[in-house]
Design a protein around this motif. Structure first.
Motif, PDB file in Angstrom:
ATOM      1  N   VAL A  23      10.532   2.146 -10.787  1.00  0.00           N
ATOM      2  CA  VAL A  23      10.499   2.270  -9.321  1.00  0.00           C
ATOM      3  C   VAL A  23      11.863   1.983  -8.703  1.00  0.00           C
ATOM      4  O   VAL A  23      12.099   2.317  -7.535  1.00  0.00           O
ATOM      5  CB  VAL A  23       9.419   1.357  -8.678  1.00  0.00           C
ATOM      6  CG1 VAL A  23       8.051   1.632  -9.294  1.00  0.00           C
ATOM      7  CG2 VAL A  23       9.769  -0.124  -8.754  1.00  0.00           C
ATOM      8  N   LEU A  24      12.738   1.324  -9.472  1.00  0.00           N
ATOM      9  CA  LEU A  24      14.105   1.032  -9.013  1.00  0.00           C
ATOM     10  C   LEU A  24      15.101   1.804  -9.851  1.00  0.00           C
ATOM     11  O   LEU A  24      14.852   2.060 -11.029  1.00  0.00           O
ATOM     12  CB  LEU A  24      14.447  -0.448  -9.199  1.00  0.00           C
ATOM     13  CG  LEU A  24      13.780  -1.519  -8.369  1.00  0.00           C
ATOM     14  CD1 LEU A  24      14.305  -2.889  -8.821  1.00  0.00           C
ATOM     15  CD2 LEU A  24      14.015  -1.327  -6.886  1.00  0.00           C
ATOM     16  N   CYS A  25      16.252   2.092  -9.292  1.00  0.00           N
ATOM     17  CA  CYS A  25      17.442   2.419 -10.078  1.00  0.00           C
ATOM     18  C   CYS A  25      18.362   1.208  -9.974  1.00  0.00           C
ATOM     19  O   CYS A  25      18.672   0.754  -8.861  1.00  0.00           O
ATOM     20  CB  CYS A  25      18.157   3.643  -9.535  1.00  0.00           C
ATOM     21  SG  CYS A  25      17.173   5.145  -9.603  1.00  0.00           S
TER      22      CYS A  25
ATOM     23  N   GLY B 154       0.812  -1.219   0.000  1.00  0.00           N
ATOM     24  CA  GLY B 154       0.000   0.000   0.000  1.00  0.00           C
ATOM     25  C   GLY B 154       0.843   1.265   0.000  1.00  0.00           C
ATOM     26  O   GLY B 154       0.436   2.301   0.525  1.00  0.00           O
ATOM     27  N   ALA B 155       2.020   1.181  -0.608  1.00  0.00           N
ATOM     28  CA  ALA B 155       2.927   2.332  -0.669  1.00  0.00           C
ATOM     29  C   ALA B 155       2.906   2.923  -2.082  1.00  0.00           C
ATOM     30  O   ALA B 155       2.220   2.420  -2.970  1.00  0.00           O
ATOM     31  CB  ALA B 155       4.341   1.890  -0.301  1.00  0.00           C
ATOM     32  N   ARG B 156       3.633   4.016  -2.274  1.00  0.00           N
ATOM     33  CA  ARG B 156       3.770   4.653  -3.585  1.00  0.00           C
ATOM     34  C   ARG B 156       5.253   4.845  -3.877  1.00  0.00           C
ATOM     35  O   ARG B 156       6.019   5.255  -3.002  1.00  0.00           O
ATOM     36  CB  ARG B 156       3.056   6.009  -3.560  1.00  0.00           C
ATOM     37  CG  ARG B 156       3.209   6.834  -4.829  1.00  0.00           C
ATOM     38  CD  ARG B 156       2.226   8.002  -4.842  1.00  0.00           C
ATOM     39  NE  ARG B 156       2.552   9.059  -3.882  1.00  0.00           N
ATOM     40  CZ  ARG B 156       3.450  10.013  -4.097  1.00  0.00           C
ATOM     41  NH1 ARG B 156       4.140  10.056  -5.219  1.00  0.00           N
ATOM     42  NH2 ARG B 156       3.671  10.944  -3.176  1.00  0.00           N
ATOM     43  N   SER B 157       5.640   4.551  -5.115  1.00  0.00           N
ATOM     44  CA  SER B 157       7.042   4.726  -5.487  1.00  0.00           C
ATOM     45  C   SER B 157       7.448   6.184  -5.361  1.00  0.00           C
ATOM     46  O   SER B 157       6.712   7.083  -5.789  1.00  0.00           O
ATOM     47  CB  SER B 157       7.272   4.268  -6.922  1.00  0.00           C
ATOM     48  OG  SER B 157       8.583   4.621  -7.334  1.00  0.00           O
TER      49      SER B 157
ATOM     50  N   VAL C  81      10.183   4.814  -1.399  1.00  0.00           N
ATOM     51  CA  VAL C  81       8.711   4.867  -1.380  1.00  0.00           C
ATOM     52  C   VAL C  81       8.221   5.978  -0.468  1.00  0.00           C
ATOM     53  O   VAL C  81       8.935   6.431   0.438  1.00  0.00           O
ATOM     54  CB  VAL C  81       8.060   3.565  -0.847  1.00  0.00           C
ATOM     55  CG1 VAL C  81       8.244   2.417  -1.813  1.00  0.00           C
ATOM     56  CG2 VAL C  81       8.538   3.212   0.557  1.00  0.00           C
ATOM     57  N   PHE C  82       6.969   6.364  -0.728  1.00  0.00           N
ATOM     58  CA  PHE C  82       6.203   7.137   0.239  1.00  0.00           C
ATOM     59  C   PHE C  82       5.204   6.203   0.895  1.00  0.00           C
ATOM     60  O   PHE C  82       4.535   5.406   0.215  1.00  0.00           O
ATOM     61  CB  PHE C  82       5.442   8.274  -0.445  1.00  0.00           C
ATOM     62  CG  PHE C  82       6.346   9.381  -0.880  1.00  0.00           C
ATOM     63  CD1 PHE C  82       6.767  10.352   0.027  1.00  0.00           C
ATOM     64  CD2 PHE C  82       6.795   9.453  -2.189  1.00  0.00           C
ATOM     65  CE1 PHE C  82       7.615  11.379  -0.370  1.00  0.00           C
ATOM     66  CE2 PHE C  82       7.636  10.476  -2.591  1.00  0.00           C
ATOM     67  CZ  PHE C  82       8.046  11.442  -1.679  1.00  0.00           C
TER      68      PHE C  82
END
Ligand code: MF3
Ligand code: CO
Length: 256
Positions: free
Chosen positions: A73-75, A53-56, A105-106
Motif C-alpha cells: 500500500v506504500l512506496c 474505510g478506504a481502499r489502497s 487511497v480511494f
C-alpha cells in the motif's frame, strides 16, 4: 484521452481521500527514525486504511499486463531509490538515510495521492539540501496552478529550481491528472519549456510529483520489477501533492 474538469462536489471528495493520505503520511513521519523498518510503516498504513474505510490505490495496481501487480500500500524509496520502492521487513532505516513515502487511497469513489521525503535522524548537509530543494520545487510548481497557465509551466518551475541548484530531474516518470482514477490525463512532466500543453482552468486536478537527483536523471528498474533507482546510485528525492485549480489560489488537497 480527454481531460474532464471536476465539479465542486467532486473536489470535496478528492479532498476527503487526500485527508486520509495526509494522515497516513503523518503517521509514517512519526515512524521515520533509525531502527524502524519500511514494513513497520506498511503495517501502520494498512491498519489506518482499514479504520478509515478506504481502499489502497497502490496494492495490486497493474499499469499494464506485462507488469506484476504492485505488492504493497506504500512506496518506500530510500536513498538511491527514486520511486516505487517496496516495503520490506529486512529494510531497517539508518541514521543519515532519506526516505520517500508515497501513498494513495480511494475513498467514496475518488483518489488521493501524495508523497514526502523524510530525513532519518541526522542527515548530511547535501541530503538535507536535496530534500529542501525538492520541496521548494513542489511549492513553486503549485504556485503555477492558476487559470491561464499551461501544464508545462508547472514542470518548468520544477526543472528551473532543480537545475539552478545543480540537481537533475527524472524524465521517465511524471505527475498526472487524478480523479476517479489514480492516473488520468494529462501527464505532467517535471520539465519545461513553459507555455506548452493544456491550458489550466478551474476544476483541473493534478498530482504534481517532482523527482530530483543529485547526479544523473537516468534510472534503472530493479529485478523486483518496480523499484526505480538512479543509475549512478546517487541520492534521489520525491515529494507529491494533489492540487486543484480554482478561480483563486491553488487548493492543495493533500495538506492541512
Ligand atoms: N504516486 C505514484 C504514482 O502516481 C504512486 C503509484 S505507485 C504504484 O504513480 F505502485 F501504485 F504504482
Ligand atoms: Co502520483
Amino acid at each position: 484521452m480527454h481531460v474532464r474538469l471536476k465539479a465542486r462536489s467532486e473536489i470535496e471528495k478528492l479532498r476527503r481521500a487526500n485527508l486520509i493520505v495526509r494522515d497516513v503520511l503523518d503517521l509514517c513521519q512519526e515512524l521515520a527514525r533509525p531502527g524502524v523498518t519500511t514494513w513497520d510503516m506498511e503495517e501502520a498504513a494498512r491498519s489506518y486504511i482499514q479504520r478509515a474505510g478506504a481502499r489502497s490505490a497502490f496494492l495490486n495496481y497493474q499499469p499494464s499486463s506485462d507488469m506484476r501487480p504492485y505488492p504493497a500500500v506504500l512506496c518506500t524509496s530510500r536513498n538511491e531509490k527514486v520511486v516505487h520502492g517496496i516495503p520490506d521487513r529486512r529494510e531497517i532505516l539508518e541514521e543519515g538515510d532519506i526516505l520517500s513515502v508515497d501513498f494513495g487511497v480511494f475513498f467514496d469513489g475518488y483518489c488521493g495521492d501524495a508523497a514526502r521525503t523524510y530525513a532519518i535522524g541526522k542527515v548530511s548537509d547535501q541530503a538535507a539540501h536535496l530534500i529542501r530543494t525538492t520541496e521548494e520545487a513542489l511549492e513553486l510548481a503549485i504556485a503555477k496552478m492558476v487559470p491561464g497557465n499551461r501544464v508545462s509551466d508547472v514542470g518548468d518551475a520544477i526543472q528551473r529550481h532543480a537545475e539552478a541548484a545543480g540537481y537533475s530531474v527524472v524524465r521517465d516518470f511524471v505527475g498526472h491528472g487524478i480523479g476517479q482514477e489514480m492516473h488520468e490525463p494529462p501527464q505532467v512532466p517535471n520539465l519545461g519549456p513553459p507555455g506548452r500543453g493544456l491550458l489550466l482552468s478551474p476544476g483541473l486536478v493534478l498530482a504534481i510529483e517532482p523527482m530530483l537527483c543529485e547526479g544523473t536523471w537516468k534510472v534503472s528498474i530493479l529485478d523486483d520489477g518496480w523499484t526505480v533507482v538512479t543509475r549512478d546510485r546517487k541520492l534521489a528525492c520525491h515529494f507529491e501533492h494533489s492540487v486543484a485549480v480554482t478561480e483563486g489560489d491553488p487548493l492543495v488537497l493533500s495538506r492541512r
